[in-house]
Design an enzyme around this catalytic site. Structure first.
Site, mmCIF file in Angstrom:
data_model
loop_
_atom_site.group_PDB
_atom_site.id
_atom_site.type_symbol
_atom_site.label_atom_id
_atom_site.label_comp_id
_atom_site.label_asym_id
_atom_site.label_seq_id
_atom_site.Cartn_x
_atom_site.Cartn_y
_atom_site.Cartn_z
ATOM 1 N N GLY A 15 0.819 -1.218 0.000
ATOM 2 C CA GLY A 15 0.000 0.000 0.000
ATOM 3 C C GLY A 15 0.842 1.252 0.000
ATOM 4 N N ALA A 16 1.852 1.278 -0.879
ATOM 5 C CA ALA A 16 2.793 2.410 -0.869
ATOM 6 C C ALA A 16 2.473 3.436 -1.957
ATOM 7 C CB ALA A 16 4.217 1.903 -1.029
ATOM 8 N N SER A 17 1.344 3.266 -2.632
ATOM 9 C CA SER A 17 1.002 4.235 -3.685
ATOM 10 C C SER A 17 0.584 5.574 -3.099
ATOM 11 C CB SER A 17 -0.130 3.672 -4.565
ATOM 12 O OG SER A 17 -1.165 3.142 -3.755
ATOM 13 N N ARG A 18 0.011 5.547 -1.893
ATOM 14 C CA ARG A 18 -0.514 6.794 -1.309
ATOM 15 C C ARG A 18 -0.220 6.817 0.203
ATOM 16 N NH1 ARG A 18 -5.723 6.779 -0.929
ATOM 17 N NH2 ARG A 18 -6.138 4.611 -1.464
ATOM 18 N N ASN A 93 1.633 -2.319 5.397
ATOM 19 C CA ASN A 93 0.962 -1.038 5.612
ATOM 20 C C ASN A 93 -0.427 -0.978 4.968
ATOM 21 O OD1 ASN A 93 0.868 2.131 5.777
ATOM 22 N ND2 ASN A 93 0.619 1.618 3.617
ATOM 23 N N SER A 145 -2.924 0.428 14.507
ATOM 24 C CA SER A 145 -3.627 1.693 14.758
ATOM 25 C C SER A 145 -3.856 1.830 16.253
ATOM 26 C CB SER A 145 -4.981 1.687 14.043
ATOM 27 O OG SER A 145 -5.783 2.742 14.518
ATOM 28 N N TYR A 158 -12.888 -2.292 12.112
ATOM 29 C CA TYR A 158 -11.526 -1.802 11.842
ATOM 30 C C TYR A 158 -10.647 -2.016 13.074
ATOM 31 C CZ TYR A 158 -7.779 1.565 10.828
ATOM 32 O OH TYR A 158 -6.556 2.165 10.628
ATOM 33 N N ILE A 191 -3.657 10.372 11.343
ATOM 34 C CA ILE A 191 -2.607 10.890 10.452
ATOM 35 C C ILE A 191 -3.299 11.506 9.228
ATOM 36 C CG2 ILE A 191 -0.539 10.282 9.114
ATOM 37 C CD1 ILE A 191 -0.213 9.666 12.132
HETATM 38 P P1 NAP Z 1 -4.772 5.584 2.516
HETATM 39 O O1 NAP Z 1 -4.306 6.975 2.305
HETATM 40 O O2 NAP Z 1 -6.205 5.270 2.281
HETATM 41 O O3 NAP Z 1 -3.860 4.588 1.648
HETATM 42 C C1 NAP Z 1 -4.128 3.218 1.712
HETATM 43 C C2 NAP Z 1 -3.096 2.462 0.905
HETATM 44 O O4 NAP Z 1 -3.384 1.057 1.051
HETATM 45 C C3 NAP Z 1 -3.154 2.781 -0.586
HETATM 46 O O5 NAP Z 1 -1.842 2.823 -1.094
HETATM 47 C C4 NAP Z 1 -3.926 1.599 -1.172
HETATM 48 O O6 NAP Z 1 -3.525 1.252 -2.485
HETATM 49 C C5 NAP Z 1 -3.480 0.484 -0.244
HETATM 50 N N1 NAP Z 1 -4.411 -0.652 -0.223
HETATM 51 C C6 NAP Z 1 -5.670 -0.705 0.262
HETATM 52 N N2 NAP Z 1 -6.184 -1.935 0.084
HETATM 53 C C7 NAP Z 1 -5.216 -2.678 -0.519
HETATM 54 C C8 NAP Z 1 -5.126 -4.015 -0.952
HETATM 55 N N3 NAP Z 1 -6.155 -4.881 -0.817
HETATM 56 N N4 NAP Z 1 -3.975 -4.439 -1.527
HETATM 57 C C9 NAP Z 1 -2.924 -3.595 -1.682
HETATM 58 N N5 NAP Z 1 -2.942 -2.313 -1.297
HETATM 59 C C10 NAP Z 1 -4.084 -1.860 -0.732
HETATM 60 O O7 NAP Z 1 -4.475 5.111 4.007
HETATM 61 P P2 NAP Z 1 -3.354 5.581 5.052
HETATM 62 O O8 NAP Z 1 -3.961 6.558 5.958
HETATM 63 O O9 NAP Z 1 -2.101 5.881 4.359
HETATM 64 O O10 NAP Z 1 -3.225 4.220 5.883
HETATM 65 C C11 NAP Z 1 -2.112 3.345 5.756
HETATM 66 C C12 NAP Z 1 -2.145 2.362 6.918
HETATM 67 O O11 NAP Z 1 -2.089 3.092 8.141
HETATM 68 C C13 NAP Z 1 -3.424 1.533 6.974
HETATM 69 O O12 NAP Z 1 -3.131 0.227 7.401
HETATM 70 C C14 NAP Z 1 -4.244 2.251 8.030
HETATM 71 O O13 NAP Z 1 -5.158 1.397 8.656
HETATM 72 C C15 NAP Z 1 -3.156 2.709 8.977
HETATM 73 N N6 NAP Z 1 -3.530 3.837 9.840
HETATM 74 C C16 NAP Z 1 -3.910 5.029 9.307
HETATM 75 C C17 NAP Z 1 -4.269 6.081 10.160
HETATM 76 C C18 NAP Z 1 -4.700 7.424 9.648
HETATM 77 O O14 NAP Z 1 -5.207 8.231 10.450
HETATM 78 N N7 NAP Z 1 -4.524 7.756 8.374
HETATM 79 C C19 NAP Z 1 -4.217 5.887 11.540
HETATM 80 C C20 NAP Z 1 -3.822 4.651 12.043
HETATM 81 C C21 NAP Z 1 -3.485 3.631 11.175
HETATM 82 P P3 NAP Z 1 -4.281 1.746 -3.839
HETATM 83 O O15 NAP Z 1 -4.590 3.205 -3.674
HETATM 84 O O16 NAP Z 1 -3.239 1.480 -4.886
HETATM 85 O O17 NAP Z 1 -5.491 0.902 -4.027
#
Ligand code: NAP
Length: 251
Positions: A15-18, A93, A145, A158, A191
């Site tokens: 999940g490193a695209s975004r 991730n 998380s 979640y 985040i």
């Molecule tokens: P995000 O901006 O929504 O990005 C999610 C990433 O996961 C994207 O690169 C997406 O890829 C990838 N992804 C989702 N489903 C996938 C799958 N089935 N196979 C491969 N890649 C997949 O989320 P983020 O905020 O960066 O979150 C990253 C991690 O941190 C997650 O595990 C999330 O639960 C955790 N987290 C986030 C927060 C927060 O507040 N943001 C807080 C605590 C934990 P595509 O776009 O290419 O589909």
């Protein structure tokens, strides 16, 4: 001469695209790692990251895979091993969120969240471990998380997926430590990424920032720095730990 803490290591970040994964991949590249960038749908974003990394001389490869699918995971690892070499560092991730009242949550939603957030890391860890064991070295960081530690109203599924990931982290750390492998998790607070922007409007985000002792939301760089540390030699005796990166919100 800069101190490149991850020089020569092949790191796969799912999940490193975004968002957080994208920030982690950039930080690992700055430490000298070779990068495998996994994405699912965001091919353009992954491509831009690869272009930027290759532009500064980093060996980097984009690999499409749905981490919840065993066949995709197998193909992804085989491709990375063929093009970059054996993977010594894995960052699980990729994740999806779900905001819904518990009683309104469908079985399909439960399955989707668990498949990505818990089965995905299971499949990736299981695939990477044999080589790490053979090398008697490996580093795994799971992005959990704060909700996996304390639970969250309207995010029970979640939170359960992240709680499961935390238990997986601690268990695998105990099992793999004798082989020179560390398995740790990061528990970020809120985040600022697409995930958060999608769930909360500006008013809610401002309110949330006020609840956090650090008086701000987290940034991807905050999580990325913690990840670099857990992958580095400095953390070789840190194992089975859950590192909160949350501005003291859960202190
Ligand atoms: P995000 O901006 O929504 O990005 C999610 C990433 O996961 C994207 O690169 C997406 O890829 C990838 N992804 C989702 N489903 C996938 C799958 N089935 N196979 C491969 N890649 C997949 O989320 P983020 O905020 O960066 O979150 C990253 C991690 O941190 C997650 O595990 C999330 O639960 C955790 N987290 C986030 C927060 C927060 O507040 N943001 C807080 C605590 C934990 P595509 O776009 O290419 O589909």
């Amino acid at each position: 001469m800069p101190n490149l803490r991850l020089r020569g290591h092949v790191c796969l970040v799912t999940g490193a695209s975004r968002g957080i994964g994208n920030g982690i991949a950039q930080a690992l590249a700055m430490e000298g790692a070779k990068l495998a960038i996994n994405y699912h749908y965001s091919e353009n974003e992954a491509g831009k990251l690869i272009e930027a990394l290759q532009g500064i001389g980093v060996s980097a490869l984009a690999v499409k895979a749905d981490v919840s699918r065993e066949d995709d995971v197998e193909k992804m690892f085989s491709q990375v091993e063929k093009e970059l070499g054996k993977i010594s560092m894995l960052v699980n991730n990729a994740g999806v969120s779900l905001r819904a009242l518990f009683q309104d949550t469908s079985v399909e939603q439960w399955d989707q969240v668990m498949a990505t957030n818990l089965k995905g890391p299971f499949l990736c860890c299981r695939r990477v471990l044999p080589n790490m064991i053979a090398q008697r070295f490996g580093r795994i960081v799971n992005i959990a998380s704060i909700w996996g530690l304390r639970g969250a109203a309207c995010e029970a599924v979640y939170a359960a997926s992240k709680g499961g990931l935390i238990a997986l982290t601690k268990s695998l750390a105990r099992e793999a430590a004798p082989s020179g492998i560390t398995v740790n998790a990061i528990a970020p607070g809120p985040i600022e990424t697409d995930m958060l922007l999608h769930e909360l409007d500006e008013e809610d985000r401002n309110w949330l920032a006020e609840q956090i002792p650090a008086s701000r939301l987290g940034q991807v760089e905050d999580v990325a720095a913690a990840c670099v540390y857990l992958l580095s030699k400095d953390a070789s005796y840190v194992n089975g730990q859950i590192l909160s990166v949350d501005g003291a919100w859960n202190a």
